[in-house]
Design an enzyme around this catalytic site. Structure first.
Site, mmCIF file in Angstrom:
data_model
loop_
_atom_site.group_PDB
_atom_site.id
_atom_site.type_symbol
_atom_site.label_atom_id
_atom_site.label_comp_id
_atom_site.label_asym_id
_atom_site.label_seq_id
_atom_site.Cartn_x
_atom_site.Cartn_y
_atom_site.Cartn_z
ATOM 1 N N HIS A 37 57.323 43.526 17.835
ATOM 2 C CA HIS A 37 56.755 42.510 18.724
ATOM 3 C C HIS A 37 57.646 41.268 18.810
ATOM 4 O O HIS A 37 57.626 40.552 19.802
ATOM 5 C CB HIS A 37 55.357 42.125 18.266
ATOM 6 C CG HIS A 37 54.459 43.309 18.128
ATOM 7 N ND1 HIS A 37 54.092 44.090 19.199
ATOM 8 C CD2 HIS A 37 53.895 43.889 17.037
ATOM 9 C CE1 HIS A 37 53.329 45.085 18.787
ATOM 10 N NE2 HIS A 37 53.199 44.985 17.475
ATOM 11 N N ARG A 94 31.983 29.763 31.626
ATOM 12 C CA ARG A 94 31.168 30.462 32.620
ATOM 13 C C ARG A 94 31.263 31.972 32.455
ATOM 14 O O ARG A 94 30.704 32.726 33.249
ATOM 15 C CB ARG A 94 31.622 30.076 34.033
ATOM 16 C CG ARG A 94 31.300 28.629 34.391
ATOM 17 C CD ARG A 94 31.949 28.213 35.696
ATOM 18 N NE ARG A 94 31.475 26.898 36.122
ATOM 19 C CZ ARG A 94 32.092 26.145 37.027
ATOM 20 N NH1 ARG A 94 33.207 26.576 37.599
ATOM 21 N NH2 ARG A 94 31.606 24.970 37.359
ATOM 22 N N THR A 130 36.670 29.353 33.449
ATOM 23 C CA THR A 130 37.122 30.726 33.221
ATOM 24 C C THR A 130 38.132 30.853 32.081
ATOM 25 O O THR A 130 38.422 31.964 31.647
ATOM 26 C CB THR A 130 37.833 31.257 34.483
ATOM 27 O OG1 THR A 130 38.932 30.374 34.772
ATOM 28 C CG2 THR A 130 36.884 31.317 35.666
ATOM 29 N N ASP A 149 37.229 21.150 29.968
ATOM 30 C CA ASP A 149 36.889 20.343 31.139
ATOM 31 C C ASP A 149 35.372 20.157 31.185
ATOM 32 O O ASP A 149 34.665 20.471 30.215
ATOM 33 C CB ASP A 149 37.480 20.943 32.435
ATOM 34 C CG ASP A 149 36.782 22.209 32.895
ATOM 35 O OD1 ASP A 149 35.817 22.656 32.230
ATOM 36 O OD2 ASP A 149 37.200 22.763 33.938
ATOM 37 N N CYS A 174 37.700 26.131 29.780
ATOM 38 C CA CYS A 174 37.283 25.594 31.077
ATOM 39 C C CYS A 174 36.255 26.575 31.637
ATOM 40 O O CYS A 174 35.606 27.289 30.869
ATOM 41 C CB CYS A 174 38.469 25.334 32.006
ATOM 42 S SG CYS A 174 39.417 26.787 32.516
ATOM 43 N N HIS A 219 50.170 40.729 18.233
ATOM 44 C CA HIS A 219 51.317 41.218 19.024
ATOM 45 C C HIS A 219 52.049 40.112 19.788
ATOM 46 O O HIS A 219 53.252 40.208 19.985
ATOM 47 C CB HIS A 219 50.850 42.272 20.033
ATOM 48 C CG HIS A 219 50.440 43.560 19.392
ATOM 49 N ND1 HIS A 219 50.174 44.695 20.119
ATOM 50 C CD2 HIS A 219 50.255 43.905 18.079
ATOM 51 C CE1 HIS A 219 49.842 45.691 19.297
ATOM 52 N NE2 HIS A 219 49.865 45.219 18.053
HETATM 53 C C1 RB5 Z 1 36.078 23.936 37.614
HETATM 54 O O1 RB5 Z 1 35.208 24.072 38.692
HETATM 55 C C2 RB5 Z 1 36.823 25.235 37.398
HETATM 56 O O2 RB5 Z 1 37.696 25.475 38.445
HETATM 57 C C3 RB5 Z 1 37.561 25.211 36.071
HETATM 58 O O3 RB5 Z 1 36.662 24.995 35.038
HETATM 59 C C4 RB5 Z 1 38.311 26.476 35.684
HETATM 60 O O4 RB5 Z 1 37.493 27.602 35.772
HETATM 61 C C5 RB5 Z 1 39.617 26.679 36.321
HETATM 62 O O5 RB5 Z 1 40.348 27.628 36.048
#
Ligand code: RB5
Length: 155
Positions: free
Chosen positions: A133, A109, A67, A8, A65, A98
């Site tokens: 597994h 991030r 996270t 994203d 993305c 596994h």
């Molecule tokens: C975008 O702000 C953020 O929510 C997205 O990149 C992600 O972390 C969602 O899980």
């Protein structure tokens, strides 16, 4: 080897770094993510990569993305996908050995450039071990296909 990659708006720079790294490794990369920092809904990329992986058009996928959570949740809704969010290489390797993870996900991030490359390398270099597994991965597939788990229904 051919991998699909999706992201994203939070992960354009890291996606480009990971793509360059994969190409250096000789991996063919299909980029289905966004290439701008304009707000972009991560489920779109998660779904696109998930479909390519589940159909066998590519050998696996990488999702990034903020996270790694949202984009992997979306991909995991595509039957046949096993997308795992990993923030370090040990879990990345075990997700293949596994859990037979066919998509690796992480957060732009959360991890830095070098950690992202280590995570991808650990996942790529690991092999699914099958054996004990395979039964457990099979149970996950049963839940996916039937919405049930016969082992506990028999209890
Ligand atoms: C975008 O702000 C953020 O929510 C997205 O990149 C992600 O972390 C969602 O899980």
């Amino acid at each position: 080897m051919k991998l699909a990659i999706g992201n994203d708006h939070t992960a354009v720079d890291l996606k480009n770094i990971v793509m360059a790294h994969l190409k250096e490794r000789g991996v063919e990369v299909v980029n289905v993510g966004t290439d701008t920092t304009e707000s972009f809904d991560y489920p779109v990329s998660g779904f696109r990569v998930g479909k390519l992986v589940a159909s066998g058009e590519v050998d696996g996928g990488v999702l990034i993305c903020g996270t790694g959570v949202g984009i992997s949740l979306a991909a995991n809704k595509v039957p046949g996908v096993r997308a795992c969010v990993c923030s370090e290489p040990y879990t990345a390797a075990l997700s293949k050995r596994h859990n037979d993870a066919n998509i690796i996900a992480f957060g732009a991030r959360v991890v830095g450039d070098e950690m992202a490359k280590l995570i991808v390398d650990s996942w790529l270099d690991a092999s699914y071990e099958g054996g004990r597994h395979a039964r457990r991965v099979g149970l996950i597939t049963e839940i996916e296909k039937t919405g049930n788990l016969s082992a506990i229904l028999a209890d």
